[in-house]
Scaffold this motif. Structure first.
Motif, PDB file in Angstrom:
ATOM      1  N   SER A  56       8.654  -1.257 -14.423  1.00  0.00           N
ATOM      2  CA  SER A  56       8.489  -2.709 -14.390  1.00  0.00           C
ATOM      3  C   SER A  56       8.476  -3.211 -12.955  1.00  0.00           C
ATOM      4  CB  SER A  56       9.632  -3.387 -15.144  1.00  0.00           C
ATOM      5  OG  SER A  56      10.845  -3.201 -14.437  1.00  0.00           O
ATOM      6  N   GLN A  57       8.007  -4.427 -12.795  1.00  0.00           N
ATOM      7  CA  GLN A  57       7.985  -5.046 -11.469  1.00  0.00           C
ATOM      8  C   GLN A  57       9.398  -5.089 -10.896  1.00  0.00           C
ATOM      9  OE1 GLN A  57       5.278  -8.318 -11.240  1.00  0.00           O
ATOM     10  NE2 GLN A  57       6.531  -9.368  -9.739  1.00  0.00           N
ATOM     11  N   ALA A  58      10.381  -5.428 -11.727  1.00  0.00           N
ATOM     12  CA  ALA A  58      11.776  -5.482 -11.265  1.00  0.00           C
ATOM     13  C   ALA A  58      12.258  -4.094 -10.834  1.00  0.00           C
ATOM     14  CB  ALA A  58      12.679  -6.043 -12.355  1.00  0.00           C
ATOM     15  N   ARG A  59      11.887  -3.074 -11.594  1.00  0.00           N
ATOM     16  CA  ARG A  59      12.292  -1.698 -11.271  1.00  0.00           C
ATOM     17  C   ARG A  59      11.651  -1.236  -9.960  1.00  0.00           C
ATOM     18  NH1 ARG A  59      15.977   2.279 -12.937  1.00  0.00           N
ATOM     19  NH2 ARG A  59      15.100   4.229 -12.241  1.00  0.00           N
ATOM     20  N   ILE A  60      10.378  -1.559  -9.778  1.00  0.00           N
ATOM     21  CA  ILE A  60       9.695  -1.212  -8.526  1.00  0.00           C
ATOM     22  C   ILE A  60      10.382  -1.917  -7.359  1.00  0.00           C
ATOM     23  CG2 ILE A  60       7.540  -1.475  -7.219  1.00  0.00           C
ATOM     24  CD1 ILE A  60       6.051  -1.094  -9.914  1.00  0.00           C
ATOM     25  N   ARG A  61      10.696  -3.180  -7.562  1.00  0.00           N
ATOM     26  CA  ARG A  61      11.374  -3.961  -6.525  1.00  0.00           C
ATOM     27  C   ARG A  61      12.700  -3.294  -6.137  1.00  0.00           C
ATOM     28  NH1 ARG A  61      12.528  -8.684  -9.237  1.00  0.00           N
ATOM     29  NH2 ARG A  61      14.617  -7.900  -9.591  1.00  0.00           N
ATOM     30  N   GLU A  62      13.483  -2.905  -7.131  1.00  0.00           N
ATOM     31  CA  GLU A  62      14.771  -2.269  -6.875  1.00  0.00           C
ATOM     32  C   GLU A  62      14.619  -0.884  -6.242  1.00  0.00           C
ATOM     33  OE1 GLU A  62      16.741  -2.192 -10.648  1.00  0.00           O
ATOM     34  OE2 GLU A  62      16.740  -4.373 -10.811  1.00  0.00           O
ATOM     35  N   GLU A  63      13.731  -0.085  -6.799  1.00  0.00           N
ATOM     36  CA  GLU A  63      13.558   1.306  -6.350  1.00  0.00           C
ATOM     37  C   GLU A  63      13.053   1.397  -4.906  1.00  0.00           C
ATOM     38  OE1 GLU A  63      10.976   5.245  -7.605  1.00  0.00           O
ATOM     39  OE2 GLU A  63      11.509   3.802  -9.169  1.00  0.00           O
ATOM     40  N   TYR A  64      12.134   0.504  -4.545  1.00  0.00           N
ATOM     41  CA  TYR A  64      11.521   0.574  -3.227  1.00  0.00           C
ATOM     42  C   TYR A  64      12.095  -0.453  -2.242  1.00  0.00           C
ATOM     43  CZ  TYR A  64       8.147   3.663  -5.419  1.00  0.00           C
ATOM     44  OH  TYR A  64       7.550   4.702  -6.092  1.00  0.00           O
ATOM     45  N   GLY A  65      12.958  -1.337  -2.723  1.00  0.00           N
ATOM     46  CA  GLY A  65      13.546  -2.347  -1.847  1.00  0.00           C
ATOM     47  C   GLY A  65      12.518  -3.339  -1.323  1.00  0.00           C
TER      48      GLY A  65
ATOM     49  N   LEU B 122       0.830  -1.211   0.000  1.00  0.00           N
ATOM     50  CA  LEU B 122       0.000   0.000   0.000  1.00  0.00           C
ATOM     51  C   LEU B 122       0.862   1.258   0.000  1.00  0.00           C
ATOM     52  CD1 LEU B 122      -2.901  -0.946   2.448  1.00  0.00           C
ATOM     53  CD2 LEU B 122      -2.947  -0.822  -0.054  1.00  0.00           C
ATOM     54  N   ARG B 123       2.012   1.211   0.660  1.00  0.00           N
ATOM     55  CA  ARG B 123       2.922   2.361   0.641  1.00  0.00           C
ATOM     56  C   ARG B 123       3.471   2.581  -0.770  1.00  0.00           C
ATOM     57  NH1 ARG B 123       4.894  -0.130   5.355  1.00  0.00           N
ATOM     58  NH2 ARG B 123       6.847  -0.638   4.313  1.00  0.00           N
ATOM     59  N   VAL B 124       3.850   1.486  -1.446  1.00  0.00           N
ATOM     60  CA  VAL B 124       4.350   1.591  -2.821  1.00  0.00           C
ATOM     61  C   VAL B 124       3.241   2.091  -3.738  1.00  0.00           C
ATOM     62  CG1 VAL B 124       5.258   0.295  -4.792  1.00  0.00           C
ATOM     63  CG2 VAL B 124       6.136  -0.170  -2.491  1.00  0.00           C
ATOM     64  N   ALA B 125       2.048   1.542  -3.615  1.00  0.00           N
ATOM     65  CA  ALA B 125       0.916   1.983  -4.438  1.00  0.00           C
ATOM     66  C   ALA B 125       0.626   3.463  -4.199  1.00  0.00           C
ATOM     67  CB  ALA B 125      -0.324   1.145  -4.132  1.00  0.00           C
ATOM     68  N   SER B 126       0.707   3.899  -2.964  1.00  0.00           N
ATOM     69  CA  SER B 126       0.461   5.298  -2.628  1.00  0.00           C
ATOM     70  C   SER B 126       1.483   6.210  -3.303  1.00  0.00           C
ATOM     71  CB  SER B 126       0.489   5.483  -1.111  1.00  0.00           C
ATOM     72  OG  SER B 126       0.286   6.825  -0.771  1.00  0.00           O
ATOM     73  N   ASP B 127       2.748   5.812  -3.275  1.00  0.00           N
ATOM     74  CA  ASP B 127       3.788   6.628  -3.904  1.00  0.00           C
ATOM     75  C   ASP B 127       3.599   6.670  -5.424  1.00  0.00           C
ATOM     76  OD1 ASP B 127       6.304   8.169  -3.476  1.00  0.00           O
ATOM     77  OD2 ASP B 127       7.068   6.649  -4.868  1.00  0.00           O
ATOM     78  N   LEU B 128       3.299   5.530  -6.031  1.00  0.00           N
ATOM     79  CA  LEU B 128       3.063   5.506  -7.475  1.00  0.00           C
ATOM     80  C   LEU B 128       1.816   6.319  -7.837  1.00  0.00           C
ATOM     81  CD1 LEU B 128       3.915   1.775  -8.216  1.00  0.00           C
ATOM     82  CD2 LEU B 128       5.247   3.778  -8.898  1.00  0.00           C
ATOM     83  N   ARG B 129       0.782   6.228  -7.008  1.00  0.00           N
ATOM     84  CA  ARG B 129      -0.447   7.015  -7.232  1.00  0.00           C
ATOM     85  C   ARG B 129      -0.116   8.507  -7.220  1.00  0.00           C
ATOM     86  NH1 ARG B 129      -2.750   5.656  -2.970  1.00  0.00           N
ATOM     87  NH2 ARG B 129      -3.692   3.717  -3.709  1.00  0.00           N
TER      88      ARG B 129
END
Length: 70
Positions: free
Chosen positions: A33-42, A10-17
């Motif tokens: 991408s999913q991989a980029r989100i994974r890397e960017e947000y840890g 939800l924190r990641v979704a909030s930031d992307l929103r």
């Protein structure tokens, strides 16, 4: 988890929103991408996927098979 703390997806979704609504991710732009989100947000793949699902459910993004999420 501390009282009142949101789950990671939800924190990641909030930031992307926020990036979508403030124009940092303009309309028709591919979501990271999913991989980029994974890397960017840890976060894990599962968290990245669930965050994207939240945005899809809200109608902010749409998934295009084989192309990505826009």
């Amino acid at each position: 988890m501390a009282f009142g703390e949101q789950p990671a997806y939800l924190r990641v979704a909030s930031d992307l929103r926020e990036k979508i609504t403030n124009g940092a991710l303009p309309p028709h732009t591919r979501l990271p991408s999913q991989a980029r989100i994974r890397e960017e947000y840890g976060v894990s793949d599962t968290v990245a996927l669930e965050a994207r699902k939240v945005l899809m459910a809200e109608g902010l993004v749409e998934g295009r098979s084989g192309s990505g999420t826009y």
